[in-house]
Design an enzyme around this catalytic site. Structure first.
Site, short mmCIF file in Angstrom:
data_model
loop_
_atom_site.label_atom_id
_atom_site.label_comp_id
_atom_site.label_asym_id
_atom_site.label_seq_id
_atom_site.Cartn_x
_atom_site.Cartn_y
_atom_site.Cartn_z
N THR A 222 0.86 -1.18 0.00
CA THR A 222 0.00 0.00 0.00
C THR A 222 0.90 1.23 0.00
O THR A 222 2.05 1.16 0.43
CB THR A 222 -0.93 -0.02 1.23
OG1 THR A 222 -1.78 1.12 1.18
CG2 THR A 222 -0.17 -0.01 2.55
N LYS B 258 -6.95 10.01 -2.80
CA LYS B 258 -7.53 8.77 -3.30
C LYS B 258 -8.37 9.06 -4.53
O LYS B 258 -9.41 9.70 -4.45
CB LYS B 258 -8.36 8.10 -2.23
CG LYS B 258 -8.46 6.62 -2.52
CD LYS B 258 -8.57 5.81 -1.27
CE LYS B 258 -8.04 4.42 -1.51
NZ LYS B 258 -8.54 3.44 -0.59
N TRP C 212 -4.41 5.15 -4.64
CA TRP C 212 -3.67 6.21 -3.98
C TRP C 212 -2.77 7.00 -4.93
O TRP C 212 -2.15 6.43 -5.82
CB TRP C 212 -2.76 5.63 -2.90
CG TRP C 212 -3.45 5.12 -1.69
CD1 TRP C 212 -3.40 3.84 -1.21
CD2 TRP C 212 -4.28 5.85 -0.79
NE1 TRP C 212 -4.16 3.75 -0.06
CE2 TRP C 212 -4.71 4.97 0.21
CE3 TRP C 212 -4.72 7.18 -0.74
CZ2 TRP C 212 -5.55 5.36 1.26
CZ3 TRP C 212 -5.55 7.57 0.30
CH2 TRP C 212 -5.95 6.66 1.28
N GLU D 225 -4.17 -2.39 5.54
CA GLU D 225 -3.58 -2.82 6.81
C GLU D 225 -4.56 -3.56 7.70
O GLU D 225 -4.19 -4.10 8.74
CB GLU D 225 -3.01 -1.61 7.58
CG GLU D 225 -1.76 -1.02 6.97
CD GLU D 225 -2.03 0.04 5.92
OE1 GLU D 225 -3.14 0.04 5.35
OE2 GLU D 225 -1.14 0.86 5.66
P1 AMP Z 1 -6.51 1.24 1.15
O1 AMP Z 1 -5.45 0.78 2.06
O2 AMP Z 1 -6.03 1.55 -0.23
O3 AMP Z 1 -7.68 0.30 1.14
O4 AMP Z 1 -7.06 2.62 1.69
C1 AMP Z 1 -7.51 2.81 3.00
C2 AMP Z 1 -7.95 4.23 3.18
O5 AMP Z 1 -9.02 4.55 2.28
C3 AMP Z 1 -8.47 4.57 4.54
O6 AMP Z 1 -7.43 4.79 5.48
C4 AMP Z 1 -9.29 5.82 4.25
O7 AMP Z 1 -8.46 6.98 4.13
C5 AMP Z 1 -9.88 5.52 2.88
N1 AMP Z 1 -11.22 4.94 3.01
C6 AMP Z 1 -11.55 3.62 2.98
N2 AMP Z 1 -12.87 3.47 3.12
C7 AMP Z 1 -13.39 4.70 3.27
C8 AMP Z 1 -14.72 5.22 3.47
N3 AMP Z 1 -15.78 4.43 3.52
N4 AMP Z 1 -14.87 6.56 3.60
C9 AMP Z 1 -13.79 7.38 3.54
N5 AMP Z 1 -12.53 6.96 3.34
C10 AMP Z 1 -12.33 5.64 3.21
#
Ligand code: AMP
Length: 540
Positions: free
Chosen positions: A185, A439, A444, A331
């Site tokens: 990630t 995002k 990312w 994570e």
């Molecule tokens: P990832 O590791 O790529 O799955 O990204 C995780 C991150 O995505 C989280 O720490 C949040 O910043 C964002 N994220 C995931 N789900 C949501 C949600 N339902 N609403 C807002 N941000 C989210």
């Protein structure tokens, strides 16, 4: 005193064995082109996983070795998931949307031995093969006829490898704490970080998230995974569906194709699906243009990024689909909280109901949450006070793979980099992000890398990149820069500077020149003030 129950480890092998014995006839459907699908069953898929495990042993693969996939969502990727993890090897799913430098970094960092790849990704790997010298060879996910001509060295064909092997394999009994898969990630700074899952974390996560009040489905459901299998195991669906016995539908490479998704939902009678907001918006746009429906779909999970109110309204008012929000992270082996309306929901008025669905929801079983101020002091659960969100639990990452310092692990808690408030009943609402990432469409973008690139421009003296709201992508990079007083470069000139220096989809959509940037007391650019001022800025 020890309990006197059997010590049967919670491994992915137990999921496979369960599905092989009790759900062998349940189908797995994969889109292979926009019009046609491939059909198999769990029974057949696990026989082929055994053939693959034999093939890998014949190639000299050893337990604990990392073996990568650059692949779309389909039955072959599903077979690889099980062949690798259940034989003791480590499945390393790679996001093909990363740009070449990052791919090289993670393949070398993971010390991948072999790479499975869909033929689409042959050119990508040809470009970098000289920089990944430890990779012993490549396995194309197709039959001999479809294998493209390539300069990749030691290339093998998946179907040929399987056809040479018998369909039973002596699966080893693995320790439930042993590693099974690896997913990288983006970090706030520096290179991507690897999250190394254990068998136990995968099984516990699959069980917790499958509860009815999390995002459960049943053997009568037909489940579509629009989240890529290279992104945190498609939020666990390839483990959950066989565990439960649901028919599983994969969209192949057509994850972003509204027409194919609509077709699959209606033809295969998909009743449950998971996806990021951008994908759901894309499907809704297609439905609006075409006048088509998605009648079999009853429930859809949205997560990975904040979801706009309009999407909830469209799903429920126009398509009679319950859209449910979840929050998670790589994570966390994906899901941390899910917003299923509880018994109190009915007592809310319409406006309260509307704002309630926008929250990220309550922790799934096993996930603990807390919020703190900058000094680490715990903040109250009043649904108002925002602080740094920390989590802990059996599906939460303890430390990153092969990484010396872990600034995210604090006293047994993992700092998410999200800023949230928590209500008295544990409902989490994400209000901001302290990690410096954007995002876009569920993927990312590192604002720091764009800033560093902007600062290499001779006329830029200071630069900050924040995520501005975007209709389709959720967020897009927005560059706010200070340039030399005498400089006459236009925004377009500066934007052209990024061509060829960063991935094209990381290029800022917009640029604003300012006299000066706001700074914090320690002299850093204050992203918080910039987000407050420009974060609501809408890029069309
Ligand atoms: P990832 O590791 O790529 O799955 O990204 C995780 C991150 O995505 C989280 O720490 C949040 O910043 C964002 N994220 C995931 N789900 C949501 C949600 N339902 N609403 C807002 N941000 C989210």
């Amino acid at each position: 005193m020890q309990g006197q129950m059997m010590n049967v480890p919670l491994t992915i092998t137990t999921v496979m064995e369960h599905a092989r014995l009790y759900h062998a006839k349940r189908e797995i459907i994969s889109a292979i082109d926009p019009q046609s699908t491939h059909k198999t069953t769990y029974g057949e898929a696990f026989e082929r996983a055994a053939q693959l495990a034999n093939a890998l042993a014949a190639l000299g693969c050893k337990p604990g070795e990392r073996i990568a996939t650059l692949a779309w969502n389909d039955y072959r990727h599903f077979e690889i998931y099980y062949a690798l993890t259940c034989s003791g090897a480590i499945l390393h799913t790679i996001n093909p949307r990363l740009f070449e430098e990052q791919l090289v970094y993670i393949i070398n960092h993971a010390e991948d031995q072999w790479i499975f790849l869909d033929p689409d990704f042959v050119p990508l790997l040809e470009n970098i093969q000289d920089d990944i010298p430890n990779v012993k060879g490549f396995i194309t996910l197709c039959d001999e006829k479809q294998t493209p001509k390539t300069s990749l060295k030691n290339i093998r064909c998946y179907e040929t490898l399987l056809s040479e092997q018998k369909s039973d394999f002596e699966w080893p009994e693995l320790d439930e704490y042993s590693a099974c898969s690896l997913c990288y990630t983006s970090g706030t700074t520096g290179n991507p970080k690897g999250v190394l899952y254990s068998h136990r974390s995968i099984v516990v996560h699959a069980l917790s998230v499958s509860m009815l009040d999390a995002s459960g489905f049943s053997a009568n459901d037909i489940v579509l995974s629009i989240v890529p299998m290279f992104h945190v195991h498609a939020w666990g669906l390839p483990f959950r569906a066989p565990m439960i016995g649901s028919k599983l539908v994969f969209p192949g490479r057509y994850l972003g194709n509204g027409e194919v998704l609509q077709n699959l939902i209606t033809k295969e009678k998909v009743s449950f699906a998971v996806g990021v907001p951008t994908i759901w918006q894309l499907l809704i746009d297609y439905l609006e243009q075409s006048g088509k429906k998605i009648e079999p779909l009853r429930r859809a999970i949205v997560g990975g990024a904040a979801c706009p109110q309009s999407l909830f309204d469209q799903f429920s008012n126009e398509y009679d689909v319950e859209l449910i929000q979840g929050w998670g992270m790589t994570e966390l082996g994906s899901v941390g909280t899910v917003n299923i309306p509880g018994p109190d929901f009915e007592h809310l008025n319409e406006a309260e109901k509307k704002s309630s669905v926008l929250k990220q929801g309550r922790p799934i079983f096993g996930v603990q949450v807390k919020i703190t101020d900058d000094e680490g002091k715990e903040l109250p659960w009043d649904g108002q006070t925002s602080g740094h969100l920390y989590v802990r639990g059996p599906n939460v990452c303890n430390s990153y793979f092969s990484q010396e310092s872990d600034e995210f692990a604090v006293n047994g808690w993992f700092m998410t980099g999200d800023v949230a408030n928590i209500a008295a009943d544990g409902t989490v609402q994400i209000t901001d992000r302290s990690k410096d990432l954007i995002k876009s469409g569920g993927e990312w973008i590192s604002s720091i890398e764009i800033e560093n690139c902007a600062l290499t421009h001779p006329q830029i003296t200071e630069a900050a990149v924040i995520g501005a709201k975007h209709e389709k992508w959720g967020e897009r990079p927005f560059l706010i820069a200070v340039k030399r007083a005498e400089d006459s470069s236009s925004a377009e000139d500066i934007l052209n500077w990024f061509d060829g220096k960063i991935a094209s989809w990381w290029k800022p959509d917009n640029i604003l020149f300012v006299e000066e940037l706001p700074h914090t007391a320690t002299g850093k650019v204050s992203k918080l003030s910039l987000r407050e001022k420009y974060g609501e800025f809408f890029i069309k």
